[in-house]
Write a protein that holds these residues in place. Sequence first.
Motif, PDB file in Angstrom:
ATOM      1  N   LYS A  77       0.904  -1.238   0.061  1.00 55.41           N
ATOM      2  CA  LYS A  77      -0.123  -0.052  -0.037  1.00 55.41           C
ATOM      3  C   LYS A  77       0.839   1.211  -0.058  1.00 55.41           C
ATOM      4  CE  LYS A  77      -3.982   2.040   2.370  1.00 55.41           C
ATOM      5  NZ  LYS A  77      -4.526   1.595   3.879  1.00 55.41           N
ATOM      6  N   GLU A  78       2.054   1.211   0.930  1.00 53.75           N
ATOM      7  CA  GLU A  78       2.794   2.260   0.906  1.00 53.75           C
ATOM      8  C   GLU A  78       3.397   2.646  -0.493  1.00 53.75           C
ATOM      9  OE1 GLU A  78       5.826   2.158   3.982  1.00 53.75           O
ATOM     10  OE2 GLU A  78       4.358   1.625   5.384  1.00 53.75           O
ATOM     11  N   ASP A  79       3.985   1.445  -1.169  1.00 51.69           N
ATOM     12  CA  ASP A  79       4.658   1.724  -2.521  1.00 51.69           C
ATOM     13  C   ASP A  79       3.665   2.040  -3.479  1.00 51.69           C
ATOM     14  OD1 ASP A  79       6.938   0.990  -1.159  1.00 51.69           O
ATOM     15  OD2 ASP A  79       6.675  -1.076  -1.721  1.00 51.69           O
ATOM     16  N   VAL A  80       2.621   1.602  -3.583  1.00 54.94           N
ATOM     17  CA  VAL A  80       1.130   2.158  -4.331  1.00 54.94           C
ATOM     18  C   VAL A  80       1.036   3.507  -4.447  1.00 54.94           C
ATOM     19  CG1 VAL A  80      -0.916   2.036  -5.148  1.00 54.94           C
ATOM     20  CG2 VAL A  80       0.187  -0.264  -4.543  1.00 54.94           C
ATOM     21  N   SER A  81       1.066   4.129  -3.009  1.00 51.85           N
ATOM     22  CA  SER A  81       0.747   5.573  -2.775  1.00 51.85           C
ATOM     23  C   SER A  81       1.989   6.297  -3.706  1.00 51.85           C
ATOM     24  CB  SER A  81       0.803   5.603  -1.361  1.00 51.85           C
ATOM     25  OG  SER A  81       0.977   7.079  -0.890  1.00 51.85           O
ATOM     26  N   ALA A  82       3.336   5.752  -3.409  1.00 53.35           N
ATOM     27  CA  ALA A  82       4.499   6.332  -4.165  1.00 53.35           C
ATOM     28  C   ALA A  82       4.197   6.640  -5.596  1.00 53.35           C
ATOM     29  CB  ALA A  82       5.718   5.757  -3.652  1.00 53.35           C
ATOM     30  N   VAL A  83       3.567   5.380  -6.144  1.00 52.86           N
ATOM     31  CA  VAL A  83       3.175   5.548  -7.605  1.00 52.86           C
ATOM     32  C   VAL A  83       2.202   6.423  -8.067  1.00 52.86           C
ATOM     33  CG1 VAL A  83       2.366   4.010  -9.512  1.00 52.86           C
ATOM     34  CG2 VAL A  83       4.002   2.832  -7.938  1.00 52.86           C
ATOM     35  N   LEU A  84       1.529   6.479  -7.105  1.00 51.79           N
ATOM     36  CA  LEU A  84       0.065   7.394  -7.360  1.00 51.79           C
ATOM     37  C   LEU A  84       0.575   9.098  -7.318  1.00 51.79           C
ATOM     38  CD1 LEU A  84      -2.789   5.803  -5.530  1.00 51.79           C
ATOM     39  CD2 LEU A  84      -2.041   5.711  -7.858  1.00 51.79           C
ATOM     40  N   GLU A  85       1.590   9.259  -6.665  1.00 52.78           N
ATOM     41  CA  GLU A  85       2.284  10.444  -6.606  1.00 52.78           C
ATOM     42  C   GLU A  85       2.487  10.906  -8.117  1.00 52.78           C
ATOM     43  OE1 GLU A  85       5.454  10.717  -3.912  1.00 52.78           O
ATOM     44  OE2 GLU A  85       4.176  10.231  -2.209  1.00 52.78           O
ATOM     45  N   GLU A  86       2.769  10.070  -8.987  1.00 53.99           N
ATOM     46  CA  GLU A  86       3.287  10.415 -10.290  1.00 53.99           C
ATOM     47  C   GLU A  86       1.908  10.493 -11.210  1.00 53.99           C
ATOM     48  OE1 GLU A  86       6.357  11.441 -10.941  1.00 53.99           O
ATOM     49  OE2 GLU A  86       6.784  10.831  -9.029  1.00 53.99           O
ATOM     50  N   VAL A  87       0.902  10.376 -10.699  1.00 56.44           N
ATOM     51  CA  VAL A  87      -0.548  10.101 -11.594  1.00 56.44           C
ATOM     52  C   VAL A  87      -1.312  11.508 -11.612  1.00 56.44           C
ATOM     53  CG1 VAL A  87      -2.717   9.029 -11.681  1.00 56.44           C
ATOM     54  CG2 VAL A  87      -0.700   7.732 -11.248  1.00 56.44           C
ATOM     55  N   PHE A  88      -1.491  11.924 -12.758  1.00 60.69           N
ATOM     56  CA  PHE A  88      -2.201  13.262 -13.082  1.00 60.69           C
ATOM     57  C   PHE A  88      -3.623  13.181 -12.132  1.00 60.69           C
ATOM     58  CE2 PHE A  88      -0.377  12.813 -17.517  1.00 60.69           C
ATOM     59  CZ  PHE A  88       0.456  13.966 -17.124  1.00 60.69           C
ATOM     60  N   ASP A  89      -4.437  12.282 -12.327  1.00 57.15           N
ATOM     61  CA  ASP A  89      -5.685  12.296 -11.682  1.00 57.15           C
ATOM     62  C   ASP A  89      -6.107  10.900 -11.131  1.00 57.15           C
ATOM     63  OD1 ASP A  89      -8.422  12.484 -11.422  1.00 57.15           O
ATOM     64  OD2 ASP A  89      -9.009  13.810 -13.042  1.00 57.15           O
ATOM     65  N   VAL A  90      -6.075  10.930  -9.909  1.00 53.38           N
ATOM     66  CA  VAL A  90      -6.160   9.249  -9.141  1.00 53.38           C
ATOM     67  C   VAL A  90      -7.624   9.233  -9.254  1.00 53.38           C
ATOM     68  CG1 VAL A  90      -6.035   8.176  -7.027  1.00 53.38           C
ATOM     69  CG2 VAL A  90      -4.086   9.600  -7.929  1.00 53.38           C
ATOM     70  N   PRO A  91      -8.603   9.969  -8.883  1.00 52.93           N
ATOM     71  CA  PRO A  91      -9.937   9.584  -8.887  1.00 52.93           C
ATOM     72  C   PRO A  91     -10.450   9.109 -10.739  1.00 52.93           C
ATOM     73  CG  PRO A  91      -9.689  11.574  -7.992  1.00 52.93           C
ATOM     74  CD  PRO A  91      -8.531  11.402  -8.453  1.00 52.93           C
ATOM     75  N   LYS A  92      -9.944   9.717 -11.396  1.00 49.23           N
ATOM     76  CA  LYS A  92     -10.082   9.249 -12.895  1.00 49.23           C
ATOM     77  C   LYS A  92      -9.709   7.839 -13.180  1.00 49.23           C
ATOM     78  CE  LYS A  92      -9.407  10.422 -17.573  1.00 49.23           C
ATOM     79  NZ  LYS A  92      -8.841  11.139 -18.811  1.00 49.23           N
ATOM     80  N   LEU A  93      -8.295   7.747 -12.672  1.00 56.17           N
ATOM     81  CA  LEU A  93      -7.415   6.358 -12.872  1.00 56.17           C
ATOM     82  C   LEU A  93      -8.403   5.424 -12.061  1.00 56.17           C
ATOM     83  CD1 LEU A  93      -5.125   4.451 -13.458  1.00 56.17           C
ATOM     84  CD2 LEU A  93      -4.165   5.123 -11.274  1.00 56.17           C
ATOM     85  N   LYS A  94      -8.861   5.611 -10.897  1.00 54.11           N
ATOM     86  CA  LYS A  94      -9.608   4.508 -10.263  1.00 54.11           C
ATOM     87  C   LYS A  94     -10.918   3.990 -10.929  1.00 54.11           C
ATOM     88  CE  LYS A  94     -12.520   5.945  -6.973  1.00 54.11           C
ATOM     89  NZ  LYS A  94     -13.288   6.573  -5.854  1.00 54.11           N
ATOM     90  N   GLU A  95     -11.453   5.377 -11.552  1.00 49.03           N
ATOM     91  CA  GLU A  95     -12.838   4.940 -12.377  1.00 49.03           C
ATOM     92  C   GLU A  95     -12.212   4.112 -13.514  1.00 49.03           C
ATOM     93  OE1 GLU A  95     -15.489   7.730 -15.215  1.00 49.03           O
ATOM     94  OE2 GLU A  95     -14.688   8.508 -13.563  1.00 49.03           O
ATOM     95  N   GLN A  96     -11.275   4.435 -14.282  1.00 51.71           N
ATOM     96  CA  GLN A  96     -10.945   3.539 -15.382  1.00 51.71           C
ATOM     97  C   GLN A  96     -10.761   1.972 -14.955  1.00 51.71           C
ATOM     98  OE1 GLN A  96      -7.488   5.734 -16.571  1.00 51.71           O
ATOM     99  NE2 GLN A  96      -8.782   6.681 -18.159  1.00 51.71           N
ATOM    100  N   ILE A  97     -10.000   1.668 -13.919  1.00 51.43           N
ATOM    101  CA  ILE A  97      -9.865   0.526 -13.399  1.00 51.43           C
ATOM    102  C   ILE A  97     -10.935  -0.258 -13.000  1.00 51.43           C
ATOM    103  CG2 ILE A  97      -8.617  -0.735 -11.557  1.00 51.43           C
ATOM    104  CD1 ILE A  97      -6.022   1.002 -12.184  1.00 51.43           C
TER     105      ILE A  97
END
Length: 758
Positions: A77-97
């Motif tokens: 979970k900590e490492d996923v959080s680090a990846v998400l820091e590089e993502v433009f729009d996390v809610p949009k990413l969540k919606e796509q997945i």
Amino acid sequence: MKERFDFSSISKVILANIKHDEYNKEYFYTLFAYAFSFEEIKITDESNISRIINGERRVPKEIRKLYQSAPNFDYLKEDVSAVLEEVFDVPKLKEQIHKMLMEDMTLSKQLKNELSSYTNDDLLFLTKCILISFDRKFIKRRKEGDRHVLEKKLDLSDFLLDYHYPKSNKQFFGRDMELNTIHEQLNAENYLFLQGIGGIGKTELALHYGKKFEDEYSNILYLRYTESMYQTICKLDFIDDTLDMSEEQLFDMHYRFFKKLDSNTLVILDNFNLLLEEDELLQEILSLSFQLLVTTRSNVGEYVSYAVKEIESIEDLKNLFYTYAPAGKNSPDVVHNIIEEVYRHTLTVEIAAKTLSATGLTPEELLESLKEDKLNLSNPNKIRIQKDTRIKKATPKEHLTRLFQLQDLPEEYLTLLQHIRLMPNSGIPKRLFCKWMQTTDFNIINDLINYGWIQEDAETNRISIHPFLNEVLEITDHPSFLKCQQFIENVGNEYIANVEDEIFYRDLLNLTKSIFKKIEIDDTCSAFCLLEKILIYLEKYVYYNTMKYMLKLYKEIIPMGAENKKETATYKFYKGVIAWGEFEVETGAKYFQEGISILKPFDKSNVELAISLYHRLFFYHILHGEQKQVQQCAQTVIELRKLYNFTDSIDCEYDNVMLALVNPENYQMELEKLLELPQLKSFIQKAKNSGTLNITKEEFLKDIEKIEPNEFNGDMGAFYSGIKEELEKGALAMQDEISPMDIFATALDITEKYIKNS
């Protein structure tokens, strides 16, 4: 083509939402930073990272194994959080997945609901999805341009909900040259029958063929032959199957899929044990484009076949023996003689080794026992020993019988084996079988797996018995209704309890068919009790096509006539139910009236059936506006309840309500006034007291979900499909607690719509 919900697809969606390019390697090392903190976990070739992300290789097992441990979830979970820091729009990413998750029809509804429950927390949801994705069964993706890729590649996951390929046995020895010969013949002819006696290893050979040459096929589909080729194809679960499709429509659509497959697809058809002329459809399928590998015990005549015989190498057979009986390595010459004594028959070699380990016999003692001429059979006619001066060897069946006797299994083991012989060839969930056997643990089953009599699919946790071993066990008592009374009762109760998470209705029906096919009917009373429970269940969920099948079985098994009034009237009742469900109301009423005539005079044993028959006639007369007959039916039911002391039941209160509603004085009353009727108030109060008045929306929707319009033919299926859709819409608009009046109002609305549309 919809994306499969796996690590590759999720990774590509994440990388498409990253702020800068060329992040593949950084993404992988950031995502699994905790894993790479261990020196022993490394990727030797960094080019493998892009292959993993592209779906050509699986996430390394060391990484998967690490995160399977619950305490390590927080590190991921900590490492996923680090990846998400590089993502433009996390809610949009969540919606796509989440969209990808919901569109993947190969995932269970339970898993989708579980993952969806985390969507309020972006980080938790995405971490859970990643964890599930790389732990799924891996399906390799091919690069465009690979020589074996179809120009228009068919992905089985785009068509089939379930295309489970059984795991082949890890203890597979020898036959490399045979696999290559099969490969050559199959490529030359496009179909091949693997022909051989039971237990020689045909299924394992076919499965290993698929495993060895999987890179040469775009898809491999495993089918277990069931009843007929027509039924085998019908029973496949396709994504595009709709609930209003008849069996004929299902077959037509499924068969069109098979016609699309070309020679890059391998279909393995297991356990076809008929003559070719007995299944014309299979003869037709042989001419289709895909490659077909069939296992059979039958003589297929002029059709192209490969004779599966004993494993040629004695060393390979010894290694097979040592896998199950390592102590045999100390006596290689004796083991050699044991293998020769049993004709090098693969299954017998395996059971012999397991017997040696289970019994504590020495290899020498086992060999001497196998050489004995006499079998200790309770019924010696079941296995004939035909020997003369020229024939010194026993048959595989005789050897397996001796091994079974040598194991000297306790009575409870023999009882369990007797019951598992009733199960369908596709097996049954291990947990369910134990529940019906009323065992508190899996110990006996696991022992019988170790002894070789039961096999278990590790992926599905289903247990079954090898068809050839089932024949060997004919030496034990044949399962019958009297001998398996408690087990049969427990299976019957499954229809009454109807716990959806326990067993799906199709599995339950297949189990029932198998029981009636394999059991000795030494107690028609028990057989009737089971069939009655099944029919009650099928009527409740309007499974009419299945009910027709069960009534055909019922007629073959249950004696009917003047001496069996209840049994005969029950048959008439369900024949009427089917006719009624198909809108043949006149035929239905005729059956109900015949049932009543058969039962008269009524007594305590049949009065409930009589009441059900009168209930059906009650609604028939309502449809025809025959108010006098309506009142007579309602009055008769109430009198029968009083006469036989059923006056305290909610059903009795319901009957009083129905009688009041058809009374001329109340017939034209508005709903508000009807609610003031004493009979209706009494019914509502009694329902409240018993806690059965309201049901939850979840329970109601679950019941609606069980409606299967493909249990009807033609337009009837479409009609019930429409009813199901309207009920679901109506239920979704209701409160969490649904009352009978809500259901009644919804039903009236649906009926009104149907009448207008008609």
